[in-house]
Design an enzyme around this catalytic site. Structure first.
Site, PDB file in Angstrom:
ATOM      1  CE  LYS A 156     -10.918  -4.592  -4.028  1.00 57.89           C
ATOM      2  NZ  LYS A 156     -10.486  -3.319  -3.393  1.00 57.89           N
ATOM      3  CG  ASP A 202      -9.989  -1.737  -6.641  1.00 55.83           C
ATOM      4  OD1 ASP A 202     -11.137  -2.206  -6.809  1.00 55.83           O
ATOM      5  OD2 ASP A 202      -9.466  -1.643  -5.529  1.00 55.83           O
ATOM      6  CD  GLU A 236      -5.644  -2.899  -6.506  1.00 54.90           C
ATOM      7  OE1 GLU A 236      -6.819  -2.924  -6.093  1.00 54.90           O
ATOM      8  OE2 GLU A 236      -4.756  -3.679  -6.098  1.00 54.90           O
ATOM      9  CE  LYS A 289      -4.239  -1.754   0.277  1.00 56.75           C
ATOM     10  NZ  LYS A 289      -5.291  -1.485  -0.721  1.00 56.75           N
ATOM     11  CG  ASP A 301      -3.987  -0.749  -3.995  1.00 55.37           C
ATOM     12  OD1 ASP A 301      -4.309   0.224  -4.712  1.00 55.37           O
ATOM     13  OD2 ASP A 301      -4.817  -1.390  -3.324  1.00 55.37           O
TER      14      ASP A 301
END
Length: 359
Positions: free
Chosen positions: A266, A242, A217, A161, A189
């Site tokens: 998701k 995403d 991402e 992250k 991400d």
């Protein structure tokens, strides 16, 4: 199997460590559980995580949406799943996580009616998977420590992250990469933390260090579609969308523009299993592979994601379903066996939910 009642409860569990991204910090899991009861005594379970900064939903809004839909569903036969799903999606707009929680429970019941595990009902056969694990954003030394701990537990793919400080992000990635064996794959991400031009500059800096992540991402805002296209044309690192993809329509636009390399599915964004399956099929038609991910969710919704991964294993080739591994305790058992990076599907009927806690 006629639906006789729909009710909700709350699932709470502590995290091993705070979950920190450029968008939010979470210290404990608090999810909504949907319980659907049928006249023959069958029960279906669904789950959804309120994630206001991504889906716009809170616990209260999810409960309100389900209560709004509920009277239109009571009395219907679970065998008529298509009619039920049409009602769920057309009675109210958006509210994707609330719809997903309902859908998961409906699919659980449908699979129980067919006396099959959900993945088999959906046509899947794969039962063994590997997931990555998330390394929360923080100070470099802490992120290195967490990365090494994850590798020692058996993870060979880490999702890092980043996204709050461009220069620090470069140093984070370089330091983590240097600390690990070269066979460890990194996924980056940024959670919408960069601009398109920053993304290109930062990725070039990382690539000059001979670091090519498996993907970057969602580096830019969810609505910056042109930004994604700008990045893809200028970097070596594959680009995964995403937050820019909630629906099949969203994905189709990006795929037609050739603006991305991968699609992140998701259930909380696609409003459940039915459209997740459609999204996988669309991606396959474009020759694009998918990852299936999750919000900070509990065992029920993560299990549903694994069943979908099995059903579409030819196109869903990457898993980011580590949320259960981030919990300090497991309040619910399902058909999924989590052995750190390894996920195994059992032959329990439906989602195989076995309550450790009481709903």
């Amino acid at each position: 199997m006629k639906i006789s009642n729909i009710r909700t409860s709350t699932l709470k569990a502590p995290l091993k460590n705070p979950f920190i991204t450029s968008l939010r910090r979470v210290d404990a899991l608090e999810d909504l559980v949907v319980i659907i009861e049928c006249d023959d005594g069958s029960i279906g379970y669904g789950e959804g995580a309120p994630t206001p900064v991504i889906t716009g939903e809170t616990m209260g809004s999810m409960i309100a949406a389900i209560e709004y839909i509920k009277p239109h569903i009571i009395g219907l036969e679970i065998e008529d799943l298509d009619t039920i799903l049409d009602l769920v999606h057309n009675l109210i707009l958006k509210n994707t996580t609330a719809k997903s929680a309902l859908e998961i429970a409906f699919y659980d019941l449908k699979a129980k009616a067919s006396k099959q595990p959900l993945y088999q009902m959906l046509g899947g056969t794969q039962t063994h998977f590997k997931t990555d694990i998330t390394i929360s954003m923080g100070e470099i030394d802490k992120m290195i420590e967490d990365s090494l701990d994850a590798v020692n537990l058996g993870y060979d793919t880490l999702k890092i992250k980043i996204g709050d400080n461009p220069q620090k992000d470069i140093e984070r990635v370089k330091a983590i990469h240097s600390a690990l064996d070269k066979n460890i794959k990194l996924r980056l991400d940024a959670n919408q933390g960069w601009t398109a031009k920053e993304s290109v500059s930062l990725l070039h800096a990382i690539e000059k260090e001979n670091i090519i992540a498996e993907f970057i991402e969602q580096p830019v805002r969810a609505d910056d579609i042109e930004g994604l296209h700008y990045i893809k044309e200028r970097v070596q690192t594959p680009l995964l969308a995403d937050e820019s993809i909630f629906s099949v329509k969203d994905a189709k636009k990006l795929l037609e523009m050739q603006a991305i390399d991968y699609v992140n599915i998701k259930l909380a964004k696609t409003a459940g299993i039915s459209q997740a399956l459609e999204l996988a099929d669309l991606s396959k038609a474009f020759g694009v592979k998918c990852m299936i991910g999750c919000m900070l969710e509990g065992p029920i919704s993560v299990a549903a994601g694994v069943h979908v991964a099995s059903a579409k294993a030819d196109v869903i080739t990457m898993l980011d379903l580590d949320a259960v591994s981030l919990l300090a305790s497991h309040p619910v058992e399902t058909s999924i066996v989590f052995n750190e990076s390894e996920i195994i599907l059992s032959d329990r009927v439906g989602l195989g939910v076995s309550l450790v806690t009481s709903f």
